[in-house]
Design an enzyme around this catalytic site. Structure first.
Site, PDB file in Angstrom:
ATOM      1  N   LYS A 278     -14.189  46.282  31.009  1.00  0.00           N
ATOM      2  CA  LYS A 278     -14.348  45.608  32.297  1.00  0.00           C
ATOM      3  C   LYS A 278     -14.182  46.654  33.395  1.00  0.00           C
ATOM      4  O   LYS A 278     -13.179  47.366  33.430  1.00  0.00           O
ATOM      5  CB  LYS A 278     -13.298  44.509  32.469  1.00  0.00           C
ATOM      6  CG  LYS A 278     -13.453  43.341  31.503  1.00  0.00           C
ATOM      7  CD  LYS A 278     -12.324  42.342  31.679  1.00  0.00           C
ATOM      8  CE  LYS A 278     -12.488  41.161  30.734  1.00  0.00           C
ATOM      9  NZ  LYS A 278     -11.307  40.249  30.776  1.00  0.00           N
TER      10      LYS A 278
ATOM     11  N   LYS B  55     -11.756  29.983  24.526  1.00  0.00           N
ATOM     12  CA  LYS B  55     -10.361  30.048  24.938  1.00  0.00           C
ATOM     13  C   LYS B  55      -9.661  28.911  24.211  1.00  0.00           C
ATOM     14  O   LYS B  55     -10.157  27.766  24.202  1.00  0.00           O
ATOM     15  CB  LYS B  55     -10.230  29.872  26.451  1.00  0.00           C
ATOM     16  CG  LYS B  55     -10.951  30.934  27.282  1.00  0.00           C
ATOM     17  CD  LYS B  55     -10.235  32.264  27.271  1.00  0.00           C
ATOM     18  CE  LYS B  55     -10.869  33.235  28.244  1.00  0.00           C
ATOM     19  NZ  LYS B  55     -10.162  34.538  28.286  1.00  0.00           N
TER      20      LYS B  55
END
Length: 372
Positions: free
Chosen positions: A260, A161
């Site tokens: 997901k 990230k």
């Protein structure tokens, strides 16, 4: 399937350390655990992975709580569910709220597998006994110390990230320790069309992939970037349904998709995406949402499907939790996570700990209109 009762509980679990992305900070993970009971005492577990705040999707634990109580469970109560593959169609009249839908659907899949005394992996058609692990490093993580720890465990892929404009600096810092190990970064949709040239200049970093650089509703600019780069482009937030996946493939907007369960609404849609990808020879991977051991079990089982050929966000339980809510936390050994082989999702929930962490709960009697 003889579904007698559903319990929805909100639990609050403090992370070992804060998890920071470009879009939000999580210190305590509020999540919803769904328990589905039959008359024989079997219980299926699911997890609604919405966050407390709407920084990732419009869904939150609060919206999901209300959806379960006033819409989703009453609809399922009125339907005749004989097989979990019927849940997706049963709830199709409710627009959106994929994470809430996935929470109940995955719990029903777990219950169904336990009723048939079979591992859920076998029920959904999984092929792998072990899946490759990947770890996500947030903006608050210390790359110097933590990368070394994960390398010792053999993690197969490292996702960063990072902040826009600091990509090269962050990746090169990680490469000092990781060398040629697969590294990717998550754009979290923060880039604009005018950043196209900036992104293409990162091609020489030889990244494993770049995930979701542009906004959620975009296929066009992802397609344009894919044409300009050798680096693999992955979609995440852009794919919330089987039709989104179909469009992504047909419009050549991605090299791979992060699937997901929460984001697409559960196993039934995930399996449809898997079939599209298989026909297109597109590799898939399974993303993570800071799940408890219940959600992690479902993720690992999803990743056992044949087309999940890339390492997912499948770290071990202790990556995020001092104490998980399952009695035998997931471990990474030689870079691999074992797919549960016991009935259902194959993990034993620590019910006492789950109850201790419960902030609120409600019980829904599926056999009467009078709710508990």
């Amino acid at each position: 399937m003889n579904i007698e009762e559903v319990t929805v509980r909100q639990v609050a679990m403090k992370l070992k350390q804060p998890f920071q992305t470009a879009n939000g900070l999580v210190v305590t993970r509020d999540t919803l655990i769904i328990e589905v009971y039959d008359h024989n005492g079997h219980v299926g577990y699911g997890e609604c992975v919405a966050f407390a705040d709407p920084f990732y999707t419009p869904e939150t634990t609060t919206t999901a709580w209300d959806m379960f109580k006033h819409f989703i469970l009453p609809v399922i109560q009125k339907a005749q569910i004989d097989h979990p593959n019927q849940v997706h169609r049963t709830l199709s009249g409710i627009q959106g709220h994929q994470m809430a839908k996935a929470g109940i659907e995955t719990a029903i899949w777990d219950l169904y597998a336990k009723q048939h005394n079979k591992p859920l992996k076998e029920i959904i058609g999984g092929t792998y006994n072990h899946v490759e692990s990947g770890v996500v490093l947030s903006l608050t993580d210390d790359l110097t110390s933590q990368v070394k720890t994960y390398m010792k465990k053999g993690y197969k892929r490292y996702k960063l990230k990072l902040q826009k404009g600091q990509e090269r600096e962050t990746v090169e810092q990680a490469k000092e320790f990781l060398g040629d190990w697969p590294i990717m970064f998550d754009g979290n949709g923060i880039y604009e069309p005018e950043d196209m040239l900036h992104l293409t200049k990162l091609d020489d970093l030889n990244l494993h992939m770049i995930e979701q650089p542009f906004r959620q509703d975009d296929f066009y600019y992802h397609h344009q970037l894919k044409k300009e780069m050798n680096t693999r482009i992955s979609l995440d937030e852009s794919v919330t349904s089987e039709h989104d996946a179909f469009q992504a493939i047909e419009l050549d907007a991605a090299d791979t998709i992060n699937v997901k369960l929460g984001r697409v609404g559960g196993y039934e849609v995930a399996k449809m995406i898997h079939e599209y990808a298989k026909v297109a020879s597109m590799p898939l991977w399974c993303g993570g949402m800071l799940e408890t051991g219940i959600g992690r079990a479902h993720n690992v089982i999803l990743a056992s499907l044949e087309q999940f050929k890339l390492p997912g966000d499948l770290s071990e339980s202790e990556r995020y939790w001092e104490h998980d809510i399952i009695k035998e936390p997931f471990k990474v050994k030689d870079g691999l996570v074992e797919v549960p082989s016991k009935p259902g999702i194959g993990v034993q929930v620590d019910q006492k700990r789950l109850e201790k962490l419960t902030v609120r709960q409600f019980d829904f009697d599926m056999k009467t209109t009078q709710q508990l």
